[in-house]
Write a protein that holds these residues in place. Structure first.
Motif, PDB file in Angstrom:
ATOM      1  N   THR A  21       0.830  -1.205   0.000  1.00 14.39           N
ATOM      2  CA  THR A  21       0.000   0.000   0.000  1.00 14.39           C
ATOM      3  C   THR A  21       0.867   1.258   0.000  1.00 14.39           C
ATOM      4  OG1 THR A  21      -1.797  -1.135   1.142  1.00 14.39           O
ATOM      5  CG2 THR A  21      -1.791   1.277   1.250  1.00 14.39           C
ATOM      6  N   ARG A  22       1.902   1.265   0.817  1.00 13.15           N
ATOM      7  CA  ARG A  22       2.786   2.436   0.841  1.00 13.15           C
ATOM      8  C   ARG A  22       3.501   2.595  -0.490  1.00 13.15           C
ATOM      9  NH1 ARG A  22       3.194   0.786   6.434  1.00 13.15           N
ATOM     10  NH2 ARG A  22       5.042  -0.481   6.053  1.00 13.15           N
ATOM     11  N   LEU A  23       3.874   1.496  -1.115  1.00 18.80           N
ATOM     12  CA  LEU A  23       4.496   1.582  -2.442  1.00 18.80           C
ATOM     13  C   LEU A  23       3.539   2.202  -3.454  1.00 18.80           C
ATOM     14  CD1 LEU A  23       6.364  -1.828  -2.824  1.00 18.80           C
ATOM     15  CD2 LEU A  23       7.377   0.442  -2.608  1.00 18.80           C
ATOM     16  N   ARG A  24       2.290   1.795  -3.409  1.00 20.81           N
ATOM     17  CA  ARG A  24       1.296   2.358  -4.339  1.00 20.81           C
ATOM     18  C   ARG A  24       1.115   3.855  -4.098  1.00 20.81           C
ATOM     19  NH1 ARG A  24      -3.754  -0.836  -3.389  1.00 20.81           N
ATOM     20  NH2 ARG A  24      -4.570   0.263  -5.201  1.00 20.81           N
ATOM     21  N   ILE A  25       1.114   4.262  -2.838  1.00 24.90           N
ATOM     22  CA  ILE A  25       0.993   5.694  -2.521  1.00 24.90           C
ATOM     23  C   ILE A  25       2.191   6.453  -3.084  1.00 24.90           C
ATOM     24  CG2 ILE A  25       1.057   7.393  -0.629  1.00 24.90           C
ATOM     25  CD1 ILE A  25      -0.620   5.343   1.031  1.00 24.90           C
ATOM     26  N   LEU A  26       3.384   5.927  -2.883  1.00 26.85           N
ATOM     27  CA  LEU A  26       4.577   6.601  -3.396  1.00 26.85           C
ATOM     28  C   LEU A  26       4.569   6.702  -4.916  1.00 26.85           C
ATOM     29  CD1 LEU A  26       7.283   5.058  -1.053  1.00 26.85           C
ATOM     30  CD2 LEU A  26       6.314   7.367  -0.967  1.00 26.85           C
ATOM     31  N   LEU A  27       4.112   5.668  -5.571  1.00 25.01           N
ATOM     32  CA  LEU A  27       4.043   5.713  -7.030  1.00 25.01           C
ATOM     33  C   LEU A  27       3.031   6.747  -7.511  1.00 25.01           C
ATOM     34  CD1 LEU A  27       4.404   1.904  -7.794  1.00 25.01           C
ATOM     35  CD2 LEU A  27       6.120   3.707  -8.153  1.00 25.01           C
ATOM     36  N   LEU A  28       1.949   6.934  -6.771  1.00 24.74           N
ATOM     37  CA  LEU A  28       1.001   8.008  -7.100  1.00 24.74           C
ATOM     38  C   LEU A  28       1.641   9.380  -6.911  1.00 24.74           C
ATOM     39  CD1 LEU A  28      -2.388   6.903  -5.483  1.00 24.74           C
ATOM     40  CD2 LEU A  28      -1.889   7.143  -7.917  1.00 24.74           C
ATOM     41  N   LEU A  29       2.349   9.546  -5.798  1.00 22.46           N
ATOM     42  CA  LEU A  29       2.952  10.842  -5.480  1.00 22.46           C
ATOM     43  C   LEU A  29       4.122  11.175  -6.397  1.00 22.46           C
ATOM     44  CD1 LEU A  29       2.786  10.772  -1.586  1.00 22.46           C
ATOM     45  CD2 LEU A  29       1.272  11.965  -3.191  1.00 22.46           C
ATOM     46  N   LYS A  30       4.611  10.191  -7.097  1.00 23.12           N
ATOM     47  CA  LYS A  30       5.691  10.427  -8.061  1.00 23.12           C
ATOM     48  C   LYS A  30       5.252  11.447  -9.117  1.00 23.12           C
ATOM     49  CE  LYS A  30       6.780   7.245 -11.411  1.00 23.12           C
ATOM     50  NZ  LYS A  30       7.419   6.031 -11.968  1.00 23.12           N
ATOM     51  N   ASN A  31       3.948  11.483  -9.387  1.00 16.78           N
ATOM     52  CA  ASN A  31       3.407  12.384 -10.412  1.00 16.78           C
ATOM     53  C   ASN A  31       2.977  13.740  -9.867  1.00 16.78           C
ATOM     54  OD1 ASN A  31       3.705  10.388 -12.436  1.00 16.78           O
ATOM     55  ND2 ASN A  31       1.874   9.389 -11.639  1.00 16.78           N
ATOM     56  N   GLY A  32       3.158  13.972  -8.580  1.00 16.51           N
ATOM     57  CA  GLY A  32       2.800  15.259  -7.999  1.00 16.51           C
ATOM     58  C   GLY A  32       2.029  15.096  -6.704  1.00 16.51           C
ATOM     59  N   GLU A  33       1.792  16.206  -6.036  1.00 14.57           N
ATOM     60  CA  GLU A  33       1.157  16.144  -4.728  1.00 14.57           C
ATOM     61  C   GLU A  33      -0.338  15.843  -4.836  1.00 14.57           C
ATOM     62  OE1 GLU A  33       1.942  19.849  -2.747  1.00 14.57           O
ATOM     63  OE2 GLU A  33       0.399  20.899  -3.858  1.00 14.57           O
ATOM     64  N   LEU A  34      -0.832  15.174  -3.801  1.00 17.34           N
ATOM     65  CA  LEU A  34      -2.242  14.800  -3.711  1.00 17.34           C
ATOM     66  C   LEU A  34      -2.694  14.906  -2.265  1.00 17.34           C
ATOM     67  CD1 LEU A  34      -2.140  11.506  -5.823  1.00 17.34           C
ATOM     68  CD2 LEU A  34      -3.220  13.648  -6.522  1.00 17.34           C
ATOM     69  N   ASN A  35      -4.014  15.052  -2.074  1.00 19.26           N
ATOM     70  CA  ASN A  35      -4.542  15.023  -0.715  1.00 19.26           C
ATOM     71  C   ASN A  35      -5.032  13.612  -0.397  1.00 19.26           C
ATOM     72  OD1 ASN A  35      -7.071  14.757  -1.909  1.00 19.26           O
ATOM     73  ND2 ASN A  35      -7.641  16.886  -1.559  1.00 19.26           N
ATOM     74  N   VAL A  36      -5.418  13.397   0.845  1.00 16.38           N
ATOM     75  CA  VAL A  36      -5.837  12.066   1.299  1.00 16.38           C
ATOM     76  C   VAL A  36      -7.036  11.572   0.497  1.00 16.38           C
ATOM     77  CG1 VAL A  36      -6.750  10.763   3.263  1.00 16.38           C
ATOM     78  CG2 VAL A  36      -4.926  12.411   3.618  1.00 16.38           C
ATOM     79  N   THR A  37      -7.981  12.452   0.221  1.00 12.00           N
ATOM     80  CA  THR A  37      -9.178  12.060  -0.528  1.00 12.00           C
ATOM     81  C   THR A  37      -8.809  11.538  -1.909  1.00 12.00           C
ATOM     82  OG1 THR A  37     -10.478  13.720   0.657  1.00 12.00           O
ATOM     83  CG2 THR A  37     -11.406  12.859  -1.389  1.00 12.00           C
ATOM     84  N   ALA A  38      -7.957  12.249  -2.615  1.00  6.41           N
ATOM     85  CA  ALA A  38      -7.557  11.831  -3.963  1.00  6.41           C
ATOM     86  C   ALA A  38      -6.815  10.500  -3.930  1.00  6.41           C
ATOM     87  CB  ALA A  38      -6.695  12.907  -4.616  1.00  6.41           C
ATOM     88  N   ILE A  39      -5.923  10.348  -2.951  1.00  6.91           N
ATOM     89  CA  ILE A  39      -5.181   9.083  -2.830  1.00  6.91           C
ATOM     90  C   ILE A  39      -6.152   7.943  -2.535  1.00  6.91           C
ATOM     91  CG2 ILE A  39      -3.467   7.821  -1.479  1.00  6.91           C
ATOM     92  CD1 ILE A  39      -2.056  10.575  -1.049  1.00  6.91           C
ATOM     93  N   HIS A  79      13.243  12.791  -3.885  1.00  8.13           N
ATOM     94  CA  HIS A  79      13.071  11.995  -5.101  1.00  8.13           C
ATOM     95  C   HIS A  79      14.045  10.825  -5.191  1.00  8.13           C
ATOM     96  CE1 HIS A  79       9.822  14.074  -7.135  1.00  8.13           C
ATOM     97  NE2 HIS A  79      10.257  15.142  -6.497  1.00  8.13           N
ATOM     98  N   HIS A  80      14.990  10.738  -4.262  1.00  6.63           N
ATOM     99  CA  HIS A  80      15.873   9.573  -4.249  1.00  6.63           C
ATOM    100  C   HIS A  80      15.085   8.291  -3.998  1.00  6.63           C
ATOM    101  CE1 HIS A  80      19.085  12.617  -3.439  1.00  6.63           C
ATOM    102  NE2 HIS A  80      19.612  11.919  -4.422  1.00  6.63           N
ATOM    103  N   VAL A  81      13.972   8.401  -3.272  1.00  7.59           N
ATOM    104  CA  VAL A  81      13.157   7.224  -2.987  1.00  7.59           C
ATOM    105  C   VAL A  81      12.613   6.644  -4.293  1.00  7.59           C
ATOM    106  CG1 VAL A  81      11.060   6.398  -1.848  1.00  7.59           C
ATOM    107  CG2 VAL A  81      12.586   7.971  -0.662  1.00  7.59           C
ATOM    108  N   ILE A  82      12.172   7.505  -5.199  1.00  5.38           N
ATOM    109  CA  ILE A  82      11.670   7.028  -6.490  1.00  5.38           C
ATOM    110  C   ILE A  82      12.799   6.386  -7.286  1.00  5.38           C
ATOM    111  CG2 ILE A  82      10.732   7.767  -8.719  1.00  5.38           C
ATOM    112  CD1 ILE A  82       8.669   7.428  -6.444  1.00  5.38           C
ATOM    113  N   ASP A  83      14.002   6.931  -7.194  1.00  3.62           N
ATOM    114  CA  ASP A  83      15.151   6.302  -7.859  1.00  3.62           C
ATOM    115  C   ASP A  83      15.361   4.888  -7.330  1.00  3.62           C
ATOM    116  OD1 ASP A  83      15.555   8.666  -9.252  1.00  3.62           O
ATOM    117  OD2 ASP A  83      17.138   9.369  -7.905  1.00  3.62           O
TER     118      ASP A  83
END
Length: 95
Positions: A21-39, A79-83
């Motif tokens: 689940t945390r991986l999926r959240i990080l992959l979403l945030l890779k494209n920009g910021e989001l709020n809890v509702t959007a996530i 962004h090192h986390v995405i790397d």
């Protein structure tokens, strides 16, 4: 050789990244910021569950929060986390 504190920090980072689940959240945030509702909508999860995971990511300094009015927006802290994730996915595909 790395010191014990660095080894502990790396170990903690991998523990945080080990949850799907945390991986999926990080992959979403890779494209920009989001709020809890959007996530929550994108992952089809309850807001409380998303908030819990975001708190763990924030405590580990993987994501950061920005308040705008009453809303809070989350983004990657570093962004090192995405790397790291990209390299790990490439490694998995390779095998």
């Amino acid at each position: 050789m790395k010191n014990q504190e660095e080894i502990q920090m790396v170990s903690q980072l991998y523990k945080v990244l080990s949850d799907p689940t945390r991986l999926r959240i990080l992959l979403l945030l890779k494209n920009g910021e989001l709020n809890v509702t959007a996530i929550g909508e994108k992952l089809e999860m309850e807001q409380s569950a998303v908030s819990h995971q975001l708190r763990l990511l924030r405590d580990s300094r993987v994501v950061k929060a920005r308040r705008e009015g009453k809303g809070i927006f989350y983004s990657l802290d570093d962004h090192h986390v995405i790397d790291i994730l990209n390299q790990t996915f490439e490694h998995v595909k390779h095998h």
